[in-house]
Design an enzyme around this catalytic site. Structure first.
Site, PDB file in Angstrom:
ATOM      1  N   ILE A  31      -1.725  29.293  24.969  1.00  0.00           N
ATOM      2  CA  ILE A  31      -1.743  30.147  23.781  1.00  0.00           C
ATOM      3  C   ILE A  31      -2.559  31.425  24.025  1.00  0.00           C
ATOM      4  CG2 ILE A  31      -3.818  29.240  22.629  1.00  0.00           C
ATOM      5  CD1 ILE A  31      -2.106  29.004  20.076  1.00  0.00           C
ATOM      6  N   HIS A 101      -5.477  18.683  32.044  1.00  0.00           N
ATOM      7  CA  HIS A 101      -4.440  19.717  32.130  1.00  0.00           C
ATOM      8  C   HIS A 101      -4.626  20.533  33.393  1.00  0.00           C
ATOM      9  CE1 HIS A 101      -7.817  21.148  29.672  1.00  0.00           C
ATOM     10  NE2 HIS A 101      -7.607  22.345  30.175  1.00  0.00           N
TER      11      HIS A 101
HETATM   12  P1  AMP Z   1      -9.654  24.603  29.499  1.00  0.00           P
HETATM   13  O1  AMP Z   1     -10.560  25.675  28.940  1.00  0.00           O
HETATM   14  O2  AMP Z   1      -9.551  24.557  30.973  1.00  0.00           O
HETATM   15  O3  AMP Z   1      -9.973  23.252  28.873  1.00  0.00           O
HETATM   16  O4  AMP Z   1      -8.191  24.997  29.012  1.00  0.00           O
HETATM   17  C1  AMP Z   1      -7.720  24.768  27.741  1.00  0.00           C
HETATM   18  C2  AMP Z   1      -6.616  25.751  27.520  1.00  0.00           C
HETATM   19  O5  AMP Z   1      -5.884  25.348  26.381  1.00  0.00           O
HETATM   20  C3  AMP Z   1      -7.098  27.176  27.243  1.00  0.00           C
HETATM   21  O6  AMP Z   1      -6.577  28.047  28.255  1.00  0.00           O
HETATM   22  C4  AMP Z   1      -6.529  27.494  25.869  1.00  0.00           C
HETATM   23  O7  AMP Z   1      -6.089  28.814  25.736  1.00  0.00           O
HETATM   24  C5  AMP Z   1      -5.384  26.499  25.762  1.00  0.00           C
HETATM   25  N1  AMP Z   1      -4.999  26.136  24.409  1.00  0.00           N
HETATM   26  C6  AMP Z   1      -5.819  25.790  23.381  1.00  0.00           C
HETATM   27  N2  AMP Z   1      -5.094  25.502  22.281  1.00  0.00           N
HETATM   28  C7  AMP Z   1      -3.799  25.655  22.631  1.00  0.00           C
HETATM   29  C8  AMP Z   1      -2.559  25.504  21.930  1.00  0.00           C
HETATM   30  N3  AMP Z   1      -2.503  25.120  20.648  1.00  0.00           N
HETATM   31  N4  AMP Z   1      -1.407  25.757  22.586  1.00  0.00           N
HETATM   32  C9  AMP Z   1      -1.441  26.163  23.885  1.00  0.00           C
HETATM   33  N5  AMP Z   1      -2.570  26.312  24.603  1.00  0.00           N
HETATM   34  C10 AMP Z   1      -3.735  26.067  23.986  1.00  0.00           C
END
Ligand code: AMP
Length: 115
Positions: A31, A101
């Site tokens: 996102i 992830h």
């Molecule tokens: P991390 O900081 O490595 O845990 O990555 C989490 C990722 O999830 C970040 O890059 C966020 O931008 C992404 N993220 C959070 N909420 C969403 C969402 N609803 N849809 C898609 N990506 C998301």
């Protein structure tokens, strides 16, 4: 897990731009994209982080996720330019969602080392 953001995306309770699915994994657009292509690859089953994917089952899951991430990169046209697959684990790495992830980043020259 009911209160896990990515479990809720898997369940379809929170919308996401899904780019590919497998039997046990989903890839969707981040996102807050940090590169022209920025996709997250997650297991459908809840695993908090890479350090929690243990034993033979974890080994197989991680193998499938990495292979799936590479397939996603190919399908999104990243093979020629190259790309990065990265997973943040814990607070020092800045993990903000406690559901394993892999970030797949590409479409521009990526700096090294990451910040
Ligand atoms: P991390 O900081 O490595 O845990 O990555 C989490 C990722 O999830 C970040 O890059 C966020 O931008 C992404 N993220 C959070 N909420 C969403 C969402 N609803 N849809 C898609 N990506 C998301």
């Amino acid at each position: 897990m009911a209160d896990c953001l990515f479990c809720r995306i898997v369940a379809g309770e929170i919308p996401a731009t899904i780019v590919k699915r497998s039997e046990d994994a989903v890839a969707f657009r981040d996102i807050d994209a940090r590169a022209p292509t920025h996709v997250l690859v997650i297991p459908m089953a809840h695993v908090a982080a890479v350090r929690d994917a243990r034993g033979r089952e974890g080994e197989q899951l991680l193998g499938r996720l990495l292979q799936f991430a590479a397939e996603v990169a190919t399908e999104l046209g990243l093979d020629a330019g190259g790309y990065r697959i990265v997973t943040n684990t814990g607070k020092d790495a800045g993990q903000s969602v406690d559901h394993l992830h892999f970030h797949v980043l590409g479409g521009r020259k990526l700096g090294w080392p990451p910040g």
